[in-house]
Design a protein around this motif. Structure first.
Motif, mmCIF file in Angstrom:
data_model
loop_
_atom_site.group_PDB
_atom_site.id
_atom_site.type_symbol
_atom_site.label_atom_id
_atom_site.label_comp_id
_atom_site.label_asym_id
_atom_site.label_seq_id
_atom_site.Cartn_x
_atom_site.Cartn_y
_atom_site.Cartn_z
ATOM 1 N N ALA A 239 0.855 -1.184 0.000
ATOM 2 C CA ALA A 239 0.000 0.000 0.000
ATOM 3 C C ALA A 239 0.893 1.238 0.000
ATOM 4 O O ALA A 239 1.958 1.249 0.622
ATOM 5 C CB ALA A 239 -0.904 -0.006 1.225
ATOM 6 N N GLU A 240 0.464 2.258 -0.699
ATOM 7 C CA GLU A 240 1.276 3.464 -0.872
ATOM 8 C C GLU A 240 1.733 4.085 0.455
ATOM 9 O O GLU A 240 2.860 4.550 0.574
ATOM 10 C CB GLU A 240 0.457 4.488 -1.662
ATOM 11 C CG GLU A 240 1.247 5.627 -2.237
ATOM 12 C CD GLU A 240 0.383 6.479 -3.145
ATOM 13 O OE1 GLU A 240 0.614 6.450 -4.367
ATOM 14 O OE2 GLU A 240 -0.541 7.159 -2.645
ATOM 15 N N GLY A 241 0.849 4.037 1.466
ATOM 16 C CA GLY A 241 1.198 4.612 2.763
ATOM 17 C C GLY A 241 1.927 3.661 3.675
ATOM 18 O O GLY A 241 2.247 4.004 4.822
ATOM 19 N N ALA A 242 2.221 2.456 3.172
ATOM 20 C CA ALA A 242 2.935 1.444 3.958
ATOM 21 C C ALA A 242 3.821 0.643 3.006
ATOM 22 O O ALA A 242 3.678 -0.566 2.874
ATOM 23 C CB ALA A 242 1.931 0.533 4.672
ATOM 24 N N ALA A 243 4.727 1.361 2.353
ATOM 25 C CA ALA A 243 5.549 0.742 1.300
ATOM 26 C C ALA A 243 7.042 0.875 1.585
ATOM 27 O O ALA A 243 7.786 1.470 0.808
ATOM 28 C CB ALA A 243 5.204 1.375 -0.051
ATOM 29 N N PRO A 244 7.503 0.304 2.672
ATOM 30 C CA PRO A 244 8.920 0.444 3.012
ATOM 31 C C PRO A 244 9.868 -0.186 2.005
ATOM 32 O O PRO A 244 10.953 0.347 1.752
ATOM 33 C CB PRO A 244 9.018 -0.243 4.381
ATOM 34 C CG PRO A 244 7.851 -1.178 4.424
ATOM 35 C CD PRO A 244 6.768 -0.481 3.674
ATOM 36 N N ILE A 245 9.491 -1.316 1.428
ATOM 37 C CA ILE A 245 10.381 -1.973 0.461
ATOM 38 C C ILE A 245 10.518 -1.109 -0.786
ATOM 39 O O ILE A 245 11.617 -0.938 -1.329
ATOM 40 C CB ILE A 245 9.868 -3.388 0.114
ATOM 41 C CG1 ILE A 245 9.867 -4.277 1.360
ATOM 42 C CG2 ILE A 245 10.719 -4.013 -0.988
ATOM 43 C CD1 ILE A 245 9.284 -5.664 1.144
ATOM 44 N N VAL A 246 9.403 -0.551 -1.235
ATOM 45 C CA VAL A 246 9.423 0.303 -2.428
ATOM 46 C C VAL A 246 10.236 1.566 -2.171
ATOM 47 O O VAL A 246 11.049 1.991 -2.998
ATOM 48 C CB VAL A 246 7.991 0.675 -2.851
ATOM 49 C CG1 VAL A 246 8.017 1.576 -4.086
ATOM 50 C CG2 VAL A 246 7.166 -0.578 -3.129
ATOM 51 N N ARG A 247 10.058 2.160 -1.004
ATOM 52 C CA ARG A 247 10.712 3.436 -0.690
ATOM 53 C C ARG A 247 12.150 3.253 -0.197
ATOM 54 O O ARG A 247 12.923 4.199 -0.146
ATOM 55 C CB ARG A 247 9.881 4.199 0.335
ATOM 56 C CG ARG A 247 8.475 4.523 -0.168
ATOM 57 C CD ARG A 247 7.725 5.438 0.770
ATOM 58 N NE ARG A 247 6.326 5.594 0.379
ATOM 59 C CZ ARG A 247 5.891 6.392 -0.591
ATOM 60 N NH1 ARG A 247 6.763 7.101 -1.284
ATOM 61 N NH2 ARG A 247 4.602 6.467 -0.876
ATOM 62 N N GLY A 248 12.480 2.022 0.191
ATOM 63 C CA GLY A 248 13.854 1.742 0.572
ATOM 64 C C GLY A 248 14.209 2.051 2.012
ATOM 65 O O GLY A 248 15.385 2.044 2.380
ATOM 66 N N HIS A 249 13.199 2.275 2.855
ATOM 67 C CA HIS A 249 13.460 2.532 4.274
ATOM 68 C C HIS A 249 12.200 2.242 5.083
ATOM 69 O O HIS A 249 11.086 2.309 4.551
ATOM 70 C CB HIS A 249 13.899 3.985 4.500
ATOM 71 C CG HIS A 249 12.880 5.000 4.044
ATOM 72 N ND1 HIS A 249 11.787 5.357 4.807
ATOM 73 C CD2 HIS A 249 12.800 5.722 2.900
ATOM 74 C CE1 HIS A 249 11.071 6.257 4.156
ATOM 75 N NE2 HIS A 249 11.660 6.492 2.993
ATOM 76 N N PRO A 250 12.337 1.890 6.360
ATOM 77 C CA PRO A 250 11.155 1.626 7.195
ATOM 78 C C PRO A 250 10.244 2.851 7.271
ATOM 79 O O PRO A 250 10.707 3.993 7.219
ATOM 80 C CB PRO A 250 11.761 1.295 8.563
ATOM 81 C CG PRO A 250 13.150 0.836 8.261
ATOM 82 C CD PRO A 250 13.596 1.668 7.091
ATOM 83 N N ILE A 251 8.958 2.592 7.402
ATOM 84 C CA ILE A 251 7.960 3.649 7.554
ATOM 85 C C ILE A 251 7.544 3.671 9.022
ATOM 86 O O ILE A 251 6.991 2.691 9.533
ATOM 87 C CB ILE A 251 6.730 3.402 6.664
ATOM 88 C CG1 ILE A 251 7.150 3.204 5.197
ATOM 89 C CG2 ILE A 251 5.727 4.544 6.803
ATOM 90 C CD1 ILE A 251 7.812 4.362 4.547
ATOM 91 N N LYS A 252 7.809 4.780 9.706
ATOM 92 C CA LYS A 252 7.565 4.849 11.146
ATOM 93 C C LYS A 252 6.085 4.753 11.493
ATOM 94 O O LYS A 252 5.700 4.072 12.439
ATOM 95 C CB LYS A 252 8.169 6.139 11.709
ATOM 96 C CG LYS A 252 8.145 6.195 13.232
ATOM 97 C CD LYS A 252 8.881 7.419 13.746
ATOM 98 C CE LYS A 252 8.872 7.445 15.275
ATOM 99 N NZ LYS A 252 9.572 8.653 15.804
#
Length: 379
Positions: A239-252
């Motif tokens: 999901a766009e608001g929970a995409a750590p793999i896509v963005r390359g870093h953990p989402i807090k």
């Protein structure tokens, strides 16, 4: 060329895939699983879920493509988690454990509670406060689990579970438990057994990333045993608001309506990337708007009711179709049909509140025949 009818062509689904007197995934696939004659099998007859030909989606993709939906919502507790939980609980029993524990956004807790109840074990669940669908929470509670809400997100809950299970005689049953992955890989076996080969592409939601890890493991094992001759391209969607793999870093603070994949730091992150890279696939993201559109499409056009996270796979399919991805990368001859399998991980009744918010309330009219006929367009 028209999309082939799966009942009249070589795309025909193997009728033997639905097995009479079925006894669960461990007994069906025990030669591929780490069990022995000493392993007590705790089963609710999970697995053996249908692979449904998607007529509407296949037509959307265009000629030479056939889409199939692996409907994991028809597992005993309504999600794919049951495949892994039968293994995790069975092995916990074998090892003499009397209690299991997990962190969960819902599906894992429901499954753990049900299988622990079947085994006569204590089940402890940590959930993120206010971030779990009521349908899933009710399952855990009715099965007798001790459920505690942590004032934090899933990742904080999982870290606590890891710390507790490392110090006390309680078995962790999140997908960090390798037996969970072993059980979940059986879905890939079923797909191959039903189609007679691996699909060309597999599209699936990605949250904690244990499931994409499991499917890829299963496909590779089947190929090593020469049950299939090729491997699918693995396509995962966060999901766009929970995409750590896509963005390359953990989402807090991950945010999405798809609660089952609202995870900011996946436990199987590296394994998911390996599945992506080894298969020549991708891990991308879809918006909540795209997820909801796919959620409604599945219900209205294919007759299948899923929880929002499940619809991420179909949202991803439609996104890639719009980008002409499949036609660009497909290497099959023009006369062959490329089969695409979308994984639908959980039943829609897991999150009834979302369904209610997505529809209009019934129109109230007088109990009058003419009024009804006029309303439905027959007068």
């Amino acid at each position: 060329m028209k999309i082939p009818n799966p009942n009249t062509t070589k795309s025909k689904i193997n009728p033997k895939s639905q097995i009479p007197n079925y006894e669960g995934v461990i007994k069906r696939y025990r030669e591929y699983l780490p069990v022995t004659n000493k392993t007590p099998i705790i089963t609710l007859k999970e697995g053996n879920t249908p692979l449904i030909y998607a007529n509407y989606l296949s037509k959307m993709l265009g000629k030479n493509f056939a889409v199939y939906l692996k409907y994991e919502g028809l597992n005993p507790t309504g999600s794919f988690k049951d495949r892994g939980m039968t293994m995790a609980i069975s092995k916990a029993c074998e090892e003499g454990s009397s209690a299991v524990m997990c962190a969960s956004t819902g599906n894992t807790s429901a499954s753990a509670a049900a299988y622990a109840a079947k085994a006569g074990m204590k089940c402890i669940v940590l959930i993120p406060k206010g971030a779990i669908a009521l349908g899933k929470l009710s399952q855990s509670l009715i099965h007798g689990a001790q459920v505690l809400a942590v004032d934090g997100n899933f990742d904080a809950a999982l870290e606590l579970v890891r710390e507790i299970t490392a110090k006390y005689p309680i078995t962790l049953v999140n997908s960090l438990n390798p037996y969970r992955i072993e059980g979940q890989k059986t879905a890939s076996f079923e797909i191959c057994d039903t189609l007679g080969s691996a699909p060309g592409f597999q599209v699936m939601p990605v949250g904690n990333a244990g499931n994409i890890t499991a499917y890829w493991k299963g496909y590779k094992e089947y190929k090593a045993k020469k049950k299939i001759t090729r491997l699918p391209v693995m396509l995962g969607f966060q999901a766009e608001g929970a995409a750590p793999i896509v963005r390359g870093h953990p989402i807090k603070e991950p945010q999405t309506i798809a609660t089952a994949i609202r995870i900011g730091n996946p436990a199987s992150w590296l394994q998911a990337e390996a599945a992506r890279d080894e298969s020549g696939g991708l891990i991308d993201m879809v918006s909540d708007k795209q997820i909801l559109a796919a959620y409604k499409l599945l219900a209205s056009k294919e007759g299948i009711f899923v929880e929002p996270a499940s619809a991420a796979s179909v949202a991803g399919l439609l996104k890639l179709k719009k980008e002409n991805y499949f036609r660009r990368v497909t290497k099959s001859p023009s006369h062959q049909v490329t089969r695409i399998t979308c994984i639908l991980t959980g039943h829609g009744l897991k999150d009834p509140d979302r369904a209610i918010k997505s529809i209009k309330e019934p129109r109230v009219i007088k109990p009058n025949l003419k009024a009804i006929l006029r309303e439905i367009g027959y007068a």
